[in-house]
Design a protein around this motif. Structure first.
Motif, short mmCIF file in Angstrom:
data_model
loop_
_atom_site.label_atom_id
_atom_site.label_comp_id
_atom_site.label_asym_id
_atom_site.label_seq_id
_atom_site.Cartn_x
_atom_site.Cartn_y
_atom_site.Cartn_z
N GLY A 140 18.86 -48.53 45.54
CA GLY A 140 18.41 -49.07 46.82
C GLY A 140 19.38 -50.06 47.41
O GLY A 140 19.95 -49.81 48.45
N ASN A 141 19.58 -51.20 46.73
CA ASN A 141 20.41 -52.27 47.30
C ASN A 141 21.55 -52.62 46.35
O ASN A 141 21.73 -53.78 45.98
CB ASN A 141 19.52 -53.50 47.57
N ALA A 142 22.30 -51.61 45.92
CA ALA A 142 23.39 -51.86 44.96
C ALA A 142 24.49 -52.68 45.62
O ALA A 142 24.88 -52.41 46.76
CB ALA A 142 23.95 -50.53 44.46
N SER A 143 25.01 -53.67 44.88
CA SER A 143 26.10 -54.50 45.44
C SER A 143 27.41 -53.74 45.47
O SER A 143 28.32 -54.08 46.21
CB SER A 143 26.28 -55.76 44.58
N GLY A 144 27.53 -52.73 44.58
CA GLY A 144 28.79 -52.00 44.45
C GLY A 144 29.61 -52.47 43.26
O GLY A 144 30.67 -51.91 42.99
N VAL A 145 29.12 -53.45 42.50
CA VAL A 145 29.92 -53.95 41.37
C VAL A 145 30.05 -52.88 40.29
O VAL A 145 31.13 -52.70 39.71
CB VAL A 145 29.32 -55.27 40.79
N ASP A 146 28.99 -52.12 40.04
CA ASP A 146 29.06 -51.10 38.98
C ASP A 146 30.02 -49.98 39.37
O ASP A 146 30.81 -49.51 38.55
CB ASP A 146 27.67 -50.50 38.72
N THR A 147 29.94 -49.54 40.62
CA THR A 147 30.81 -48.43 41.04
C THR A 147 32.27 -48.89 41.13
O THR A 147 33.18 -48.12 40.84
CB THR A 147 30.34 -47.82 42.38
N THR A 269 23.44 -58.42 29.89
CA THR A 269 24.42 -57.88 30.83
C THR A 269 23.79 -56.75 31.62
O THR A 269 23.07 -55.93 31.07
CB THR A 269 25.71 -57.41 30.10
N GLY A 270 24.00 -56.76 32.94
CA GLY A 270 23.38 -55.75 33.80
C GLY A 270 22.12 -56.32 34.42
O GLY A 270 21.94 -57.53 34.53
N ALA A 271 21.21 -55.42 34.77
CA ALA A 271 20.04 -55.85 35.53
C ALA A 271 19.01 -56.59 34.70
O ALA A 271 18.16 -57.31 35.23
CB ALA A 271 19.40 -54.64 36.19
N GLY A 272 19.04 -56.43 33.37
CA GLY A 272 18.06 -57.10 32.51
C GLY A 272 16.75 -56.35 32.42
O GLY A 272 16.68 -55.16 32.75
C1 MEV Z 1 23.54 -54.13 37.81
O1 MEV Z 1 24.52 -53.69 36.88
C2 MEV Z 1 24.01 -55.36 38.53
C3 MEV Z 1 23.01 -55.94 39.55
O2 MEV Z 1 23.61 -57.13 40.04
C4 MEV Z 1 22.73 -54.97 40.67
C5 MEV Z 1 23.91 -54.78 41.61
O3 MEV Z 1 24.77 -55.64 41.71
O4 MEV Z 1 23.93 -53.73 42.27
C6 MEV Z 1 21.70 -56.31 38.88
#
Ligand code: MEV
Length: 305
Positions: A140-147, A269-272
Protein backbone atom coordinates in the motif's frame (compact mmCIF):
# COMPACT_ATOMS: atom_id res chain seq x y z
CA UNK A 1 9.94 -25.67 -33.18
CA UNK A 2 12.72 -23.23 -32.17
CA UNK A 3 14.16 -23.10 -28.68
CA UNK A 4 12.17 -20.92 -26.27
CA UNK A 5 14.21 -17.99 -24.96
CA UNK A 6 14.39 -17.60 -21.18
CA UNK A 7 14.79 -14.12 -19.69
CA UNK A 8 16.33 -13.97 -16.22
CA UNK A 9 16.61 -11.59 -13.29
CA UNK A 10 18.04 -11.75 -9.78
CA UNK A 11 17.74 -9.38 -6.82
CA UNK A 12 18.95 -9.12 -3.23
CA UNK A 13 17.14 -9.46 0.06
CA UNK A 14 17.80 -6.88 2.74
CA UNK A 15 18.31 -6.16 6.42
CA UNK A 16 17.30 -2.72 7.67
CA UNK A 17 20.01 -1.62 10.10
CA UNK A 18 18.09 1.41 11.34
CA UNK A 19 15.12 3.52 10.32
CA UNK A 20 12.17 1.26 9.45
CA UNK A 21 8.74 2.86 9.77
CA UNK A 22 10.24 6.36 10.19
CA UNK A 23 11.40 6.01 6.57
CA UNK A 24 7.74 5.92 5.48
CA UNK A 25 7.44 9.52 6.81
CA UNK A 26 10.57 10.89 5.14
CA UNK A 27 13.37 10.02 7.59
CA UNK A 28 16.41 8.26 6.16
CA UNK A 29 17.10 4.54 6.63
CA UNK A 30 20.30 2.50 6.61
CA UNK A 31 19.89 -0.81 4.85
CA UNK A 32 22.19 -3.66 3.79
CA UNK A 33 21.56 -5.89 0.79
CA UNK A 34 21.94 -9.65 1.32
CA UNK A 35 23.70 -12.08 -1.01
CA UNK A 36 20.58 -14.18 -1.10
CA UNK A 37 17.36 -12.94 -2.64
CA UNK A 38 15.17 -14.10 -5.49
CA UNK A 39 15.67 -15.33 -9.05
CA UNK A 40 13.10 -15.07 -11.80
CA UNK A 41 12.86 -16.87 -15.15
CA UNK A 42 10.43 -15.72 -17.81
CA UNK A 43 9.28 -17.21 -21.11
CA UNK A 44 6.84 -16.09 -23.76
CA UNK A 45 3.77 -18.28 -23.57
CA UNK A 46 0.15 -18.51 -24.70
CA UNK A 47 -0.94 -17.92 -21.11
CA UNK A 48 0.13 -15.60 -18.28
CA UNK A 49 1.08 -17.27 -15.02
CA UNK A 50 3.39 -16.69 -12.07
CA UNK A 51 4.81 -19.67 -10.26
CA UNK A 52 6.14 -18.70 -6.86
CA UNK A 53 7.87 -21.24 -4.64
CA UNK A 54 5.88 -24.01 -6.37
CA UNK A 55 2.48 -22.27 -5.97
CA UNK A 56 0.88 -21.34 -9.29
CA UNK A 57 -0.92 -18.02 -9.79
CA UNK A 58 -2.62 -17.93 -13.21
CA UNK A 59 -3.68 -14.49 -14.43
CA UNK A 60 -7.09 -13.69 -15.81
CA UNK A 61 -8.95 -16.25 -13.69
CA UNK A 62 -11.54 -15.43 -11.02
CA UNK A 63 -9.03 -16.60 -8.39
CA UNK A 64 -6.35 -14.22 -9.68
CA UNK A 65 -8.37 -11.21 -8.47
CA UNK A 66 -7.96 -12.61 -4.95
CA UNK A 67 -4.27 -13.51 -5.30
CA UNK A 68 -1.90 -10.68 -4.33
CA UNK A 69 1.04 -12.18 -6.27
CA UNK A 70 -1.17 -12.50 -9.38
CA UNK A 71 -2.36 -8.89 -9.01
CA UNK A 72 1.19 -7.63 -8.47
CA UNK A 73 2.44 -9.58 -11.50
CA UNK A 74 -0.42 -8.18 -13.55
CA UNK A 75 0.60 -4.64 -12.52
CA UNK A 76 4.15 -5.37 -13.70
CA UNK A 77 3.04 -6.84 -17.04
CA UNK A 78 0.87 -3.78 -17.69
CA UNK A 79 3.72 -1.39 -16.93
CA UNK A 80 5.99 -3.23 -19.37
CA UNK A 81 3.19 -3.63 -21.98
CA UNK A 82 4.32 -7.25 -21.94
CA UNK A 83 2.65 -10.04 -23.89
CA UNK A 84 1.61 -13.28 -22.17
CA UNK A 85 4.50 -14.82 -20.26
CA UNK A 86 4.97 -17.52 -17.69
CA UNK A 87 7.33 -16.65 -14.85
CA UNK A 88 8.96 -18.91 -12.31
CA UNK A 89 10.47 -17.43 -9.15
CA UNK A 90 12.91 -19.17 -6.83
CA UNK A 91 13.23 -17.65 -3.40
CA UNK A 92 16.48 -17.91 -1.41
CA UNK A 93 15.05 -16.16 1.66
CA UNK A 94 12.38 -17.01 4.21
CA UNK A 95 9.24 -15.18 3.02
CA UNK A 96 7.38 -12.75 5.28
CA UNK A 97 10.24 -12.47 7.77
CA UNK A 98 11.30 -8.85 7.20
CA UNK A 99 14.23 -9.80 4.95
CA UNK A 100 12.78 -8.19 1.84
CA UNK A 101 11.60 -11.33 0.04
CA UNK A 102 8.69 -9.58 -1.66
CA UNK A 103 10.83 -6.69 -2.94
CA UNK A 104 13.50 -9.14 -4.16
CA UNK A 105 10.84 -11.04 -6.13
CA UNK A 106 9.50 -7.79 -7.63
CA UNK A 107 12.94 -6.58 -8.69
CA UNK A 108 13.97 -10.00 -10.06
CA UNK A 109 10.77 -10.14 -12.15
CA UNK A 110 11.22 -6.53 -13.29
CA UNK A 111 14.79 -7.32 -14.38
CA UNK A 112 13.65 -10.34 -16.39
CA UNK A 113 10.83 -8.27 -17.94
CA UNK A 114 13.34 -5.52 -18.81
CA UNK A 115 15.43 -8.10 -20.72
CA UNK A 116 12.35 -9.32 -22.56
CA UNK A 117 11.20 -5.77 -23.37
CA UNK A 118 14.61 -4.73 -24.72
CA UNK A 119 14.76 -7.94 -26.80
CA UNK A 120 11.44 -6.86 -28.36
CA UNK A 121 13.06 -3.55 -29.34
CA UNK A 122 10.96 -1.54 -26.89
CA UNK A 123 12.04 0.71 -24.04
CA UNK A 124 11.51 -0.50 -20.48
CA UNK A 125 10.29 1.59 -17.53
CA UNK A 126 12.82 2.47 -14.78
CA UNK A 127 13.45 -0.55 -12.55
CA UNK A 128 12.68 1.34 -9.32
CA UNK A 129 9.30 2.44 -10.65
CA UNK A 130 8.44 -1.09 -11.81
CA UNK A 131 9.49 -2.63 -8.49
CA UNK A 132 7.30 -0.18 -6.58
CA UNK A 133 4.30 -1.03 -8.78
CA UNK A 134 4.77 -4.64 -7.60
CA UNK A 135 5.49 -3.76 -3.97
CA UNK A 136 2.56 -1.38 -3.55
CA UNK A 137 0.09 -4.18 -4.28
CA UNK A 138 1.35 -5.87 -1.10
CA UNK A 139 2.21 -2.88 1.07
CA UNK A 140 0.00 0.00 0.00
CA UNK A 141 2.34 2.74 1.21
CA UNK A 142 5.82 1.30 0.65
CA UNK A 143 8.63 3.83 1.12
CA UNK A 144 10.74 2.07 -1.51
CA UNK A 145 13.55 1.14 0.90
CA UNK A 146 13.12 -2.60 0.33
CA UNK A 147 13.04 -2.34 -3.46
CA UNK A 148 16.06 0.03 -3.45
CA UNK A 149 18.04 -2.52 -1.42
CA UNK A 150 16.85 -5.32 -3.71
CA UNK A 151 17.99 -3.36 -6.76
CA UNK A 152 21.35 -2.03 -5.54
CA UNK A 153 22.54 -4.32 -2.72
CA UNK A 154 25.51 -3.23 -0.59
CA UNK A 155 25.23 -0.64 2.19
CA UNK A 156 22.58 1.87 1.22
CA UNK A 157 21.45 5.23 2.52
CA UNK A 158 17.83 5.65 1.54
CA UNK A 159 15.40 8.55 1.79
CA UNK A 160 11.95 8.32 0.25
CA UNK A 161 11.74 10.14 -3.07
CA UNK A 162 15.54 10.59 -3.46
CA UNK A 163 18.10 8.50 -5.29
CA UNK A 164 19.64 5.99 -2.85
CA UNK A 165 23.30 6.49 -1.97
CA UNK A 166 25.79 3.63 -1.76
CA UNK A 167 27.95 3.85 1.37
CA UNK A 168 31.43 2.43 1.89
CA UNK A 169 31.80 1.32 5.52
CA UNK A 170 35.24 1.78 7.06
CA UNK A 171 35.11 -1.96 7.87
CA UNK A 172 32.46 -4.51 6.93
CA UNK A 173 29.96 -5.30 9.70
CA UNK A 174 29.47 -8.71 11.28
CA UNK A 175 25.68 -8.93 11.15
CA UNK A 176 23.71 -11.85 12.53
CA UNK A 177 20.05 -12.55 11.92
CA UNK A 178 17.70 -14.76 13.93
CA UNK A 179 14.34 -15.94 12.64
CA UNK A 180 12.19 -15.37 15.71
CA UNK A 181 8.61 -15.95 14.62
CA UNK A 182 6.50 -15.68 11.49
CA UNK A 183 6.14 -12.08 10.40
CA UNK A 184 3.01 -9.96 10.35
CA UNK A 185 1.74 -8.24 7.22
CA UNK A 186 3.87 -5.17 6.43
CA UNK A 187 0.75 -3.39 5.26
CA UNK A 188 -0.94 -3.94 8.62
CA UNK A 189 2.13 -2.91 10.59
CA UNK A 190 2.52 0.30 8.55
CA UNK A 191 -1.21 1.02 8.91
CA UNK A 192 -0.95 0.40 12.67
CA UNK A 193 1.76 3.08 12.99
CA UNK A 194 -0.33 5.44 10.85
CA UNK A 195 -3.34 4.89 13.14
CA UNK A 196 -1.26 5.55 16.30
CA UNK A 197 0.22 8.66 14.65
CA UNK A 198 -3.29 9.94 13.91
CA UNK A 199 -4.40 9.20 17.50
CA UNK A 200 -1.30 10.61 19.26
CA UNK A 201 0.47 12.86 16.75
CA UNK A 202 2.90 14.60 19.10
CA UNK A 203 4.08 11.40 20.79
CA UNK A 204 4.50 9.40 17.58
CA UNK A 205 6.11 12.29 15.67
CA UNK A 206 8.68 12.60 18.48
CA UNK A 207 9.49 8.87 18.24
CA UNK A 208 9.83 9.05 14.46
CA UNK A 209 12.02 12.15 14.70
CA UNK A 210 14.31 10.47 17.24
CA UNK A 211 14.67 7.45 14.97
CA UNK A 212 15.71 9.86 12.19
CA UNK A 213 18.41 11.35 14.44
CA UNK A 214 19.72 7.85 15.26
CA UNK A 215 19.96 6.99 11.57
CA UNK A 216 21.98 10.14 10.82
CA UNK A 217 24.37 9.27 13.67
CA UNK A 218 24.59 5.64 12.50
CA UNK A 219 25.71 6.75 9.06
CA UNK A 220 28.69 8.57 10.61
CA UNK A 221 29.53 5.52 12.75
CA UNK A 222 29.39 3.22 9.73
CA UNK A 223 31.70 5.49 7.74
CA UNK A 224 34.10 5.88 10.66
CA UNK A 225 34.16 2.18 11.64
CA UNK A 226 32.76 2.93 15.12
CA UNK A 227 30.89 -0.31 15.53
CA UNK A 228 30.41 -0.18 19.31
CA UNK A 229 28.55 3.11 18.98
CA UNK A 230 26.64 1.87 15.94
CA UNK A 231 25.47 -1.12 17.98
CA UNK A 232 24.21 1.19 20.74
CA UNK A 233 22.26 3.19 18.18
CA UNK A 234 20.65 -0.02 16.87
CA UNK A 235 19.62 -1.05 20.38
CA UNK A 236 18.18 2.42 21.03
CA UNK A 237 16.31 2.16 17.72
CA UNK A 238 14.79 -1.10 18.94
CA UNK A 239 13.51 0.57 22.15
CA UNK A 240 11.86 3.28 20.02
CA UNK A 241 10.25 0.64 17.79
CA UNK A 242 8.89 -0.98 20.97
CA UNK A 243 7.33 2.37 21.92
CA UNK A 244 5.97 2.66 18.40
CA UNK A 245 4.09 -0.58 19.05
CA UNK A 246 5.68 -2.76 16.38
CA UNK A 247 7.71 -5.19 18.49
CA UNK A 248 6.60 -8.39 20.22
CA UNK A 249 7.73 -10.07 23.47
CA UNK A 250 9.56 -12.74 21.44
CA UNK A 251 11.47 -10.12 19.43
CA UNK A 252 12.33 -8.21 22.61
CA UNK A 253 13.59 -11.40 24.22
CA UNK A 254 15.80 -12.25 21.22
CA UNK A 255 17.24 -8.70 21.35
CA UNK A 256 17.93 -8.96 25.10
CA UNK A 257 19.56 -12.38 24.73
CA UNK A 258 21.83 -11.11 21.92
CA UNK A 259 22.88 -8.12 24.01
CA UNK A 260 23.53 -10.31 27.07
CA UNK A 261 25.67 -12.61 24.90
CA UNK A 262 27.91 -9.69 23.97
CA UNK A 263 26.36 -8.25 20.80
CA UNK A 264 27.27 -4.60 20.24
CA UNK A 265 23.59 -3.95 19.55
CA UNK A 266 20.43 -5.66 18.35
CA UNK A 267 16.98 -4.78 17.09
CA UNK A 268 14.01 -6.07 15.17
CA UNK A 269 14.41 -5.55 11.45
CA UNK A 270 11.67 -4.80 8.92
CA UNK A 271 8.06 -4.08 9.71
CA UNK A 272 7.99 -6.01 13.02
CA UNK A 273 5.03 -7.79 14.56
CA UNK A 274 7.24 -10.89 14.24
CA UNK A 275 9.94 -11.82 11.77
CA UNK A 276 13.63 -11.32 12.44
CA UNK A 277 16.09 -9.72 14.80
CA UNK A 278 19.45 -8.39 13.57
CA UNK A 279 22.49 -8.12 15.83
CA UNK A 280 25.81 -6.40 15.24
CA UNK A 281 28.70 -8.24 16.84
CA UNK A 282 32.46 -8.11 16.90
CA UNK A 283 33.97 -11.04 15.00
CA UNK A 284 35.05 -12.44 18.39
CA UNK A 285 31.53 -12.38 19.90
CA UNK A 286 29.54 -13.57 16.88
CA UNK A 287 29.69 -17.27 17.77
CA UNK A 288 28.47 -16.55 21.33
CA UNK A 289 25.46 -14.62 20.03
CA UNK A 290 24.59 -17.44 17.64
CA UNK A 291 24.96 -19.95 20.44
CA UNK A 292 22.68 -17.94 22.72
CA UNK A 293 20.01 -17.69 20.03
CA UNK A 294 20.26 -21.39 19.24
CA UNK A 295 19.83 -21.98 22.97
CA UNK A 296 16.45 -20.27 22.64
CA UNK A 297 15.58 -22.66 19.81
CA UNK A 298 15.84 -19.89 17.19
CA UNK A 299 17.22 -20.57 13.75
CA UNK A 300 19.93 -18.22 12.63
CA UNK A 301 20.15 -16.91 9.12
CA UNK A 302 21.80 -17.59 6.75
CA UNK A 303 21.24 -21.23 7.68
CA UNK A 304 24.88 -22.19 7.04
CA UNK A 305 26.38 -19.72 9.53
C1 MEV B 1 9.65 -2.72 5.71
O1 MEV B 1 10.78 -3.51 5.38
C2 MEV B 1 10.06 -1.32 6.05
C3 MEV B 1 8.90 -0.39 6.46
O2 MEV B 1 9.51 0.85 6.83
C4 MEV B 1 7.92 -0.18 5.34
C5 MEV B 1 8.48 0.65 4.19
O3 MEV B 1 9.40 1.42 4.38
O4 MEV B 1 7.94 0.51 3.09
C6 MEV B 1 8.16 -0.92 7.67
Amino acid sequence: MGAVTTYRGHAAGKVILLGEHAVVYGSPALVVGLDRGASAELQLSDMAELSLGGARHPLGSAASAESLPARAFQALLQLFSAPHVTARVTLELPPGAGLGASAAIGVALARALTELTLARGLSAPPLAEAALAWENVFHGNASGVDTAAAEHGGYLWFRRGSAPEQLQPAQPLTLLVALVQSGASTRQMVEGVAARRAAQPARVEALLAEIGVLVEAARLCLLAGEHAQLGQLMSRNHRLLVELGVSTPALDHAVNVAEAAGALGAKLTGAGGGGCVVALASAAQAARVHEAWRGLGLSCWPPSS
